[in-house]
Design a protein around this motif. Structure first.
Motif: not given
Ligand code: GLA
Length: 387
Positions: A37, A247, A272, A276
């Protein structure tokens, strides 16, 4: 004095005929959760561990570096005036890269004589390379009489590895080696580089099992994963113009755009974006002392790395399954980049002997050799010690 520190000092004394003027220590790390990440500008939760690289050093009047690797009986050398990215191979490329990055940033350095020793196993996913970079960075900065903020040091060490050594790593490992505190995990927002210390409950032990698998493939597999994440962002920018990195995407947004991605790229992105979320949930669970939920999140992280991100290996899966079969083990997952290296298990203190036993025997039954097993303590970040 720890063993590695003693080895570094002795090797220095033998080779250079006096005591070093300075010692620098930088720890390895175990990432509790938040894998792959960091280079997606997401969240990670590593601990620095009580295993470190030690550098014993003194400045020189000229611009030469003479380096001894006490643990391998090797010597290397270079001139600070002849550093060029890609120009050095092997372990000396890390200190050379650090010197190069510091000088590129305007910090003029003296030559140095140094001896290195450590007890962070190499290539095992515990960041021996970041520890080597950070130990040399703080040693060189001190010998040069400079003051460099730790955040800048983390960035420069990453730059050394990205541009000088040629590995496109993120910034987690260097941050962990510089900002960790004893007894705590370090939550890092890899976009803002803000950090928050999260206390680790006394009753849990972080157990590491090193599979001993070292894959040549690791660097190319790593860079390929990075490229796939970048491709996901590029393809999704049509629909979500504001996104800059994975993100920026929620799992729901990714689901809504699933049709726009090739299956493989979709699965990479799914790892990913879900990872997160798991990091933030894991922090909340730790903060309320809910180790059961924390452990489940670790398990889910492993599954996602195994099936969606495809960076596990049969050896790592076996270690993880063995650990989970023992009562008192909250959760287990691969740690670091994957492909080989180590797993971590979060274990109740009383269950450590049973967990160690089961992990060792299951692994030995299947692969004919024993994993290296050791408990680690959350330790503080890098320190410099003047004589
Ligand atoms: C390696 C890299 C880190 C990070 C991890 C995966 O350790 O050096 O920057 O990307 O892999 O989480």
């Amino acid at each position: 004095m720890t063993h590695a520190e003693t080895r570094a000092i002795r090797a220095f004394q033998e080779r250079f005929g006096e005591l070093p003027s300075l010692r620098a220590r930088a720890p390895g790390r175990v990432n509790l959760i938040g894998e792959h990440t960091d280079y997606n500008e997401g969240f990670v939760l590593p601990i620095a561990i009580n295993r470190a690289i030690w550098v014993a050093a003194r400045p020189r009047r000229d611009r030469q570096a003479r380096l001894i690797a006490a643990d391998f009986g090797e010597e290397a050398g270079f001139s600070l005036d002849e550093l060029r990215p890609g120009g050095l191979r092997g372990w000396a490329a890390y200190p050379a890269g650090v010197a190069w990055a510091l000088e590129q940033a305007g910090f003029r350095l003296p030559g140095l004589d140094a001896a290195v020793a450590g007890d962070v196993p190499i290539g095992s996913g515990l960041s021996s390379s970041a520890a080597l970079e950070v130990a040399f960075a703080i040693a060189w900065v001190a010998l040069g009489g400079h003051t460099v903020p730790r955040l800048e040091l983390a960035r420069l060490c990453q730059r050394a590895e990205n541009e000088f050594v040629g590995v496109r790593c993120g910034i987690m490992d260097q941050m962990a080696a510089l900002f960790s505190q004893r007894g705590h995990a370090l939550l890092i927002d890899c976009r803002s580089l803000e950090t928050r210390l999260i206390p680790i409950p006394e009753e849990v032990v972080v157990l590491v099992a090193d599979s001993g698998v070292r894959r040549e493939l690791a660097a190319s597999g790593y860079n390929e994963r990075r490229a796939q994440c970048e491709e996901a962002v590029r393809r999704l920018q049509g629909r979500y113009p504001g996104i800059r990195a994975l993100r920026d995407l929620s799992p729901a947004q990714l689901e809504a755009a699933r049709e726009e991605l090739p299956e493989l790229i979709y699965r990479r992105a799914r790892h990913v974006v879900t990872e997160n979320e798991r990091v933030l949930q894991a922090v909340a669970a730790l903060e309320r002392g809910d180790l059961i939920t924390f452990g489940k999140l670790l398990n889910a992280s492993h599954e996602s790395l195994q099936l969606d991100y495809e960076v596990s290996a049969p050896e790592l899966d076996t270690l993880v399954e063995a650990a989970r079969s023992v009562p008192g083990v909250y959760g287990a997952r691969l740690t670091g980049a994957g492909f080989g290296g180590s797993i971590l298990a979060v274990v109740q203190r009383e269950a450590v002997p049973a967990a160690s036993d089961v992990i060792t025997h299951r692994y030995e039954d299947r692969f004919g050799r024993r994993p290296a097993l050791f408990a680690v303590e959350p330790d503080e970040g890098a320190t410099v010690h003047l004589q």
